[in-house]
Design an enzyme around this catalytic site. Structure first.
Site, PDB file in Angstrom:
ATOM      1  CB  ALA A   1     -25.354  16.427  10.069  1.00 58.85           C
TER       2      ALA A   1
ATOM      3  CG  LEU B   1     -27.605  23.315   2.397  1.00 59.77           C
ATOM      4  CD1 LEU B   1     -28.288  24.570   1.853  1.00 59.77           C
ATOM      5  CD2 LEU B   1     -27.302  22.341   1.267  1.00 59.77           C
TER       6      LEU B   1
ATOM      7  NE  ARG C   1     -12.926  14.801   8.384  1.00 56.58           N
ATOM      8  CZ  ARG C   1     -11.804  15.293   7.866  1.00 56.58           C
ATOM      9  NH1 ARG C   1     -11.885  16.195   6.883  1.00 56.58           N
ATOM     10  NH2 ARG C   1     -10.626  14.909   8.290  1.00 56.58           N
TER      11      ARG C   1
ATOM     12  CG  ASP D   1     -32.536  24.832  -9.732  1.00 60.22           C
ATOM     13  OD1 ASP D   1     -32.934  25.832  -9.086  1.00 60.22           O
ATOM     14  OD2 ASP D   1     -31.865  24.919 -10.770  1.00 60.22           O
ATOM     15  CG  HIS D   2     -32.536  27.413  -4.148  1.00 61.47           C
ATOM     16  ND1 HIS D   2     -31.218  27.375  -4.525  1.00 61.47           N
ATOM     17  CD2 HIS D   2     -32.885  28.724  -4.162  1.00 61.47           C
ATOM     18  CE1 HIS D   2     -30.783  28.595  -4.749  1.00 61.47           C
ATOM     19  NE2 HIS D   2     -31.771  29.443  -4.543  1.00 61.47           N
TER      20      HIS D   2
ATOM     21  CG  ASP E   1     -23.008  30.572  -8.722  1.00 67.19           C
ATOM     22  OD1 ASP E   1     -22.993  29.546  -8.017  1.00 67.19           O
ATOM     23  OD2 ASP E   1     -23.375  31.683  -8.301  1.00 67.19           O
TER      24      ASP E   1
ATOM     25  CG  HIS F   1     -30.427  28.765  -9.994  1.00 62.65           C
ATOM     26  ND1 HIS F   1     -30.845  27.623  -9.365  1.00 62.65           N
ATOM     27  CD2 HIS F   1     -29.433  29.275  -9.215  1.00 62.65           C
ATOM     28  CE1 HIS F   1     -30.144  27.437  -8.260  1.00 62.65           C
ATOM     29  NE2 HIS F   1     -29.281  28.422  -8.159  1.00 62.65           N
TER      30      HIS F   1
ATOM     31  CE  LYS G   1     -32.089  37.970  -2.417  1.00 58.85           C
ATOM     32  NZ  LYS G   1     -31.293  37.039  -3.233  1.00 58.85           N
TER      33      LYS G   1
END
Length: 506
Positions: free
Chosen positions: A11, A15, A44, A180-181, A238, A243, A348
């Site tokens: 948390a 991300l 932690r 998988d975004h 990656d 993807h 991109k």
């Protein structure tokens, strides 16, 4: 939705800050969180609830697509959903203490023990967390439980199988939601609706009318702060294994109007089963491996991959992969699928381009551009068709024009909003099933082996280009070319609002 307790491992991480908290906030604003919802953040660091909530608020203000108003009572209500607990991942007693806290919260609110476990941590912790959830009783038998995990799902075929074996000790397959975004992007999800609502597309969606399909995912950025991680992973692991192969499965399935979640996933698995496997000795003929050299991106000089901080000067890690795949089934037999991904590319952009056949003439005759279906996945999302229209004037002829079928508004929900909302509802349509993961690794494994044994040459490409020349040659063998975006070539004389066409790479 049923009341839910979300238990978030990691948390305090990046991300959670950049994606998860903004997604939850936008779901909250849209009334898309269940009643009786709460979040227990775990980490932690010795944080209090107030410190944790302050960090959640900062993340929402910095990264949410919709910003909170000041003063904002809704934001206060949202932050009131969050609580924090210190937890050491490998200490089982911490899980039992967490169970007591969660149960007290559920009892105070008269809530059923429905628990969504989100593992926003490194994959090396997945097995430990899953087994401790089981042994501590956190995964209550009196309510449902769901496990959400992020890629990578293994490092190769063997490690992926071992990870799944351990996870299945604590969770059933239908309880595991592998994110998988790319599958959460609205335009990818729109593909399902586009097919179901348009019989004409259903009729065209096969080798009878389609010449080839191209799936590209290019990044202008280099490895940046991920250098230490990326140099052990490479583009094949990656981006390609997850993807790009997920996009291939999504693009290749044929959906009827009543296709539900189970049928979608079953059809995706059937597509991946039909993708022809390579022997490692044959990889060289079908796969291109590249690494970026120095060049210019967005007008700035950039160094080559082996000059990046944290990268070994003799690294052979690939930053670019292109491949030609074939799906050996009745729908797609004979249609090449071209996939490529790379870093330090010219732009991109992630897109799927479906090129339709020209039944009346060879493609090389007449100078008429083929019809295309263009699915722009990022950074701008939309779906359009390219047709040919008659040009007025003495020379006549045809010119390609674009007809926009779908364009996502700028304020569309982001991937994580869609996927977290689906997980809360128990809808696994846009999550990767284990069968898909295993079949993807099965295809990738001989390619990994060929790369490791240097059976495939490493081609260098100038940063700020579309990759090595060998990638173009891969398509040229079939008489095809990569379809690229010509926005950069538009001049100031272009009329306002005119749609751009695509052009071939050579």
């Amino acid at each position: 939705m049923e009341p839910t307790t979300m238990i978030l491992f990691g948390a305090t991480g990046d991300l959670a800050k950049r994606k998860i908290y903004p997604a939850l906030f936008n779901l909250f604003l849209g009334g898309k969180l269940p009643r009786g919802f709460s979040v227990f953040g775990l980490g932690r660091r010795e944080w209090s609830d107030d410190v944790f909530r302050s960090n959640v608020e900062q993340a929402v203000r910095q990264f949410s697509r919709r910003k909170p108003m000041d003063p904002d009572r809704g934001l206060a209500d949202f932050l009131g959903l969050f609580r924090y607990n210190v937890l050491e991942i490998d200490r089982e007693s911490d899980y039992r203490e967490l169970l007591s806290v969660v149960e007290r919260r559920e009892a105070a609110q008269s809530l059923p023990p429905n628990r969504l476990f989100y593992l926003s941590v490194g994959p090396e912790h997945f097995e430990t967390i899953a087994l401790n959830i089981q042994s501590s009783g956190l995964g209550s038998a009196n309510g449902w439980k769901r496990l959400v995990i992020e890629k990578p799902f293994g490092h190769d075929l063997q490690s992926a199988r071992e990870l799944n074996r351990v996870l299945n000790h604590a969770f059933a397959e239908e309880e595991i939601y592998r994110i998988d975004h790319y599958l959460g992007k609205p335009v990818v999800q729109q593909l399902k609706a586009l097919q179901q609502a348009n019989p004409v597309l259903q009729a065209l969606w096969s080798h009878r009318y389609i010449a080839n399909v191209q799936i590209s995912a290019g990044e202008a950025d280099g490895v940046g702060l991920r250098a230490g991680y990326y140099d052990h992973i490479g583009a094949l692991r990656d981006m390609f294994q997850n993807h790009l192969l997920q996009l291939l499965m999504t693009a290749a399935i044929q959906l009827s109007q009543d296709s539900g979640p189970e049928e979608v996933r079953w059809k995706k698995r059937n597509v991946m089963e039909a993708v022809d496997l390579l022997q490692k000795e044959d990889v060289r003929a079908r796969v291109v491996r590249g690494q970026y050299a120095a060049g210019r991106v967005d007008g700035q000089d950039v160094v080559g991959y082996t000059r990046e901080p944290g990268i070994a000067p003799d690294s052979r890690t690939e930053t670019f992969v292109a491949a030609r795949l074939h799906i050996d089934n009745n729908a797609w037999r004979g249609v090449p699928f071209y996939l490529r991904t790379g870093k330090r590319m010219k732009e991109k952009s992630t897109r799927i381009v479906v090129e339709f056949k020209e039944p009346l003439r060879p493609k090389s005759v007449g100078g008429v551009a083929p019809n295309l279906l263009i699915i722009e996945i990022g950074p701008n999302e939309g779906i359009s068709l390219q047709f040919n229209a008659t040009e007025h004037g003495p020379n006549g002829g045809f010119k390609p024009v674009r007809i926009e079928l779908h364009r996502n508004p700028e304020d569309s929900p982001e991937s994580y909003e869609n996927l977290i909302g689906d997980a809360l509802e128990g809808d696994a349509t846009y999550f990767a099933h284990w069968d898909e993961i295993e079949l993807s690794w099965r295809w990738v494994q001989p390619v990994l082996d060929a790369f490791e044994e240097e059976l495939v040459p490493l081609h260098y490409y100038e940063a700020g280009t579309y990759g090595p020349d060998a990638s173009d040659a891969l398509l040229a063998e079939d008489g095809n070319s990569w379809w690229l975006d010509d926005r950069e070539e538009r001049t100031s004389e272009t009329k306002e609002g005119e749609r751009y066409a695509l052009y071939a790479n050579h």
